[in-house]
Design a protein around this motif. Structure first.
Motif, PDB file in Angstrom:
ATOM      1  N   THR A   1       0.783  -1.186  -0.138  1.00 23.73           N
ATOM      2  CA  THR A   1       0.008   0.058  -0.010  1.00 23.73           C
ATOM      3  C   THR A   1       0.770   1.320  -0.185  1.00 23.73           C
ATOM      4  O   THR A   1       1.909   1.356   0.275  1.00 23.73           O
ATOM      5  CB  THR A   1      -0.892  -0.023   1.256  1.00 23.73           C
ATOM      6  N   ILE A   2       0.165   2.335  -0.251  1.00 22.13           N
ATOM      7  CA  ILE A   2       0.817   3.611  -0.131  1.00 22.13           C
ATOM      8  C   ILE A   2       1.303   4.021   1.380  1.00 22.13           C
ATOM      9  O   ILE A   2       2.457   4.580   1.408  1.00 22.13           O
ATOM     10  CB  ILE A   2      -0.237   4.794  -0.610  1.00 22.13           C
ATOM     11  N   GLU A   3       0.631   3.555   2.223  1.00 21.71           N
ATOM     12  CA  GLU A   3       0.909   3.543   3.553  1.00 21.71           C
ATOM     13  C   GLU A   3       2.321   2.990   3.893  1.00 21.71           C
ATOM     14  O   GLU A   3       3.208   3.514   4.607  1.00 21.71           O
ATOM     15  CB  GLU A   3      -0.171   2.962   4.628  1.00 21.71           C
ATOM     16  N   ARG A   4       2.552   1.919   3.345  1.00 21.66           N
ATOM     17  CA  ARG A   4       3.586   1.310   3.594  1.00 21.66           C
ATOM     18  C   ARG A   4       4.857   1.999   2.918  1.00 21.66           C
ATOM     19  O   ARG A   4       6.006   2.113   3.496  1.00 21.66           O
ATOM     20  CB  ARG A   4       3.613  -0.086   3.147  1.00 21.66           C
ATOM     21  N   VAL A   5       4.885   2.430   1.870  1.00 21.19           N
ATOM     22  CA  VAL A   5       5.846   3.268   0.902  1.00 21.19           C
ATOM     23  C   VAL A   5       5.989   4.552   1.162  1.00 21.19           C
ATOM     24  O   VAL A   5       6.944   5.264   0.828  1.00 21.19           O
ATOM     25  CB  VAL A   5       5.603   2.912  -0.336  1.00 21.19           C
TER      26      VAL A   5
END
Length: 670
Positions: free
Chosen positions: A115-119
């Motif tokens: 996800t965007i949260e992780r990157v």
């Protein structure tokens, strides 16, 4: 006579008016905010009562569909130019804010799901500025079907949402960056459909009909699980076993009963251990199945304790419950997610603070993943700390090259105490998503014939254990989907497996040194299968990612770079642009003990490692190679070489790059 004709005409018009607003049922893909494909016929389909007439209007075009005897209808609206927003009326349903643009289907396994949260820490400023209503995101809900194809997908919370930081936060990073990049290059609306499931093999995404002739055992395996009563009973048994195992663990764990996480607990008799040693995770030489407790005291200043803070615990194997000063701040149930735990305001204080980690393992051996951040980060920049290799921890994150300094690194020494040792948790495998055809049935078949520009296939890790049939299976998938979509020329971009050291997953105490001797890597064999499939398909391209991986993380975070390479492939396939992709070997010539390989473009000059050659005995040996222009010259250490390999390892040190673009060459075998 004239009066009769007039009456008849009025009656027909009145009936048409009524039936034009007949109650219809549309596929889940048809929602307000949707993006439909430009430049191709636009299929519109659904269900109504048999024989009903359904009025359809869109962008100045109007037609009537008639439901067949099974209550199904379909019409193809004419190809249209990019534009919108428009209103689409289908019977009594009104869909608003519909755009015409390019639609991309991103499918595969967990690297699509990242996800965007992780990157986010990798691309903070760019993600903070996500705000484009011309890019729409759609997430297919995971579902399986062992009985056969189904008409529609399940409802999902991500129905054609515009690209914003909030909407993309739990959405695919690859898909988000791909949509953003394609909009910037084309200026037309972009629709991103993400349809992926972590850990799934390629055969789960292929129809039973495509597998039946060459892989009958696959079909039989799925049929075994077609008994719903058996699956339900086994799933219930697994759930009960898991609940009982966890209850027993808590009952037997001295740390739960003795409050090991309490800030005032006396841990002076605990044993100091190095987090990268595996001995603390064993008893009598065997991995501990159950729980293990680790504690660490961290001294903080008054200034640090007064700021908002986040705890980074890298990545752990397998599950953990983490406490600070006796309060639980985070819990993760499996190995892959990075541990980024926000610390509640007021929990930290000046002086001694205690971090307690309770490892819970049902299999394998508990361990810390190396080359990850282990620290407490403070202040506004606490969200900006990457979870990739430590070399990135001191990269510029602010103006004027200011380095990230607002963090307190944790010690690699922890205080250790065993928890409860448990028997393995009994279970029966009912992971239906890993069975052949179950995902094709439930989440691929229902998407067609929704018009799309192309497919991004980002999968393969789960087939590295048996790479031999992968090329054939991938060809079947591509042909299968092209037939399903009735698009024989449907473009595919295959994202090749990135570099990753599979040995790390078994729990090594330190980062592993690169392999230097030739090995018959399953990861390399699967990469070669991907390359060969693309070479034989004029409507496919390969996005090489051999330099974008992480040895210690099967989910590398550089998804923007992957999206850019995917986009370049689509530039060539869809838009016909003359784009330089990764270098490809065109031909090779063997002259005694010297081999010359000619590539399709100039390469970066110099000496290059990772070449291997073999004679007729099939045993490979390392070889030296020199690059000049478009040619690589290899000095063979064996007489009469017959086979050549490049970057043939799980985690090769790939150095062969294009001179103009610096894109890496794919690993290959000739």
């Amino acid at each position: 006579m004239m009066k009769l004709r007039t009456t008849t005409l009025l009656t027909l018009l009145f009936c048409a008016f009524l039936t034009g607003y007949a109650k219809v049922q549309l596929p889940q893909l048809f929602q307000s905010g949707m993006v439909v494909q430009r430049g191709k016929k636009i299929p519109v389909w659904g269900k109504a009562n048999a024989g009903e007439h359904i009025s359809i209007r869109f962008n100045k075009f109007q037609t009537v569909a008639v439901a067949d005897n099974n209550g199904r209808f379909r019409v193809d609206l004419p190809a249209m130019k990019a534009g919108g927003p428009y209103t689409l009326l289908i019977g009594d349903i009104v869909l608003t804010n519909v755009l015409v643009g390019d639609v991309w289907l991103c499918s595969g396994q967990s690297n699509v799901d990242v996800t965007i949260e992780r990157v986010y820490p990798q691309y903070v400023e760019e993600i903070n500025q996500f705000d484009n209503p011309q890019i729409r995101l759609f997430r297919v809900q995971n579902e399986t079907n062992t009985h056969g194809v189904q008409d529609d997908i399940r409802t999902t919370a991500m129905n054609w949402k515009p690209l914003t930081k909030e909407n993309a936060w739990a959405f695919s990073a690859l898909g988000s960056f791909l949509g953003k990049r394609m909009y910037e290059k084309t200026g037309v609306p972009q629709g991103i459909i993400v349809n992926s499931w972590g850990g799934t093999p390629v055969e789960a995404w292929i129809s039973a009909d495509s597998l039946r002739r060459d892989y009958p055992m696959y079909v039989e395996r799925t049929q075994f699980y077609a008994d719903d009563a058996y699956v339900a009973a086994q799933s219930k048994a697994n759930q009960l076993a898991d609940q009982r195992w966890n209850a027993m663990l808590d009952e037997l764990d001295p740390g739960v009963q003795g409050h090991f996480a309490a800030p005032d607990y006396d841990d002076s008799q605990w044993t100091p251990v190095d987090q990268y040693s595996l001995e603390w995770a064993k008893k009598d030489g065997r991995p501990i199945i159950g729980s293990i407790w680790l504690r660490q005291h961290v001294q903080l200043t008054k200034e640090q304790a007064s700021q908002p803070a986040r705890l980074y615990l890298g990545t752990l194997f397998d599950a953990d419950i983490t406490y600070i000063n006796g309060r639980q701040v985070g819990r993760t149930y499996y190995q892959y997610p990075p541990r980024r735990y926000d610390i509640p305001d007021g929990l930290l204080h000046e002086g001694d603070n205690v971090i307690t980690v309770r490892f819970i393992n049902k299999y394998g051996i508990a361990h810390f993943i190396p080359e990850k951040p282990y620290c407490i980060a403070f202040g506004e920049s606490r969200f900006n700390l990457p979870n990739s290799p430590l070399s990135t921890l001191h990269s510029p994150l602010g103006p004027k090259g200011r380095l990230f300094r607002r963090s307190q690194e944790l010690s690699t020494t922890w205080l250790h105490h065993n928890g409860a040792q448990m028997p393995p948790c009994p279970s029966g495998d009912v992971s239906l998503q890993n069975l052949p055809s179950t995902l094709y049935n439930a989440v691929v078949y229902p998407l067609a014939p929704y018009a799309i520009s192309g497919v991004v296939w980002y999968q393969g890790e789960s087939n590295t254990g048996n790479p031999a049939p992968y090329a054939d299976l991938l060809r079947k998938l591509m042909g299968n989907w092209r037939t399903l979509w009735q698009q024989p020329q449907l473009p595919f971009c295959i994202v090749q497996l990135a570099n990753h050291d599979g040995r790390q997953q078994t729990g090594h105490p330190q980062p592993l040194t690169p392999q230097t001797e030739p090995v018959n890597s399953g990861w390399a064999r699967l990469r070669e299968a991907q390359r060969q499939v693309v070479l034989g398909d004029s409507r496919a391209e390969l996005a090489v990612a051999i330099d974008l991986g992480e040895p210690v993380d099967i989910h590398p975070l550089r998804k923007k770079e992957v999206a850019e390479r995917v986009a370049q492939c689509m530039d060539r396939l869809v838009y016909g642009k003359n784009v330089q992709l990764s270098p490809r070997p065109l031909r090779h010539q063997i002259m005694g003990q010297q081999i010359v390989i000619t590539f399709d473009q100039p390469l970066q000059d110099g000496s290059v490692a990772e070449f291997e050659v073999a004679a007729s005995d099939g045993k490979f040996h390392n070889a030296t190679a020199t690059v000049r222009g478009t040619q690589v010259t290899i000095d063979s250490p064996v007489a009469a070489p017959v086979r050549i390999r490049y970057a043939w390892k799980d985690n090769p040190q790939a150095q062969l790059k294009a001179k103009a673009t610096q894109l890496p060459a794919s690993p290959f075998e000739l």
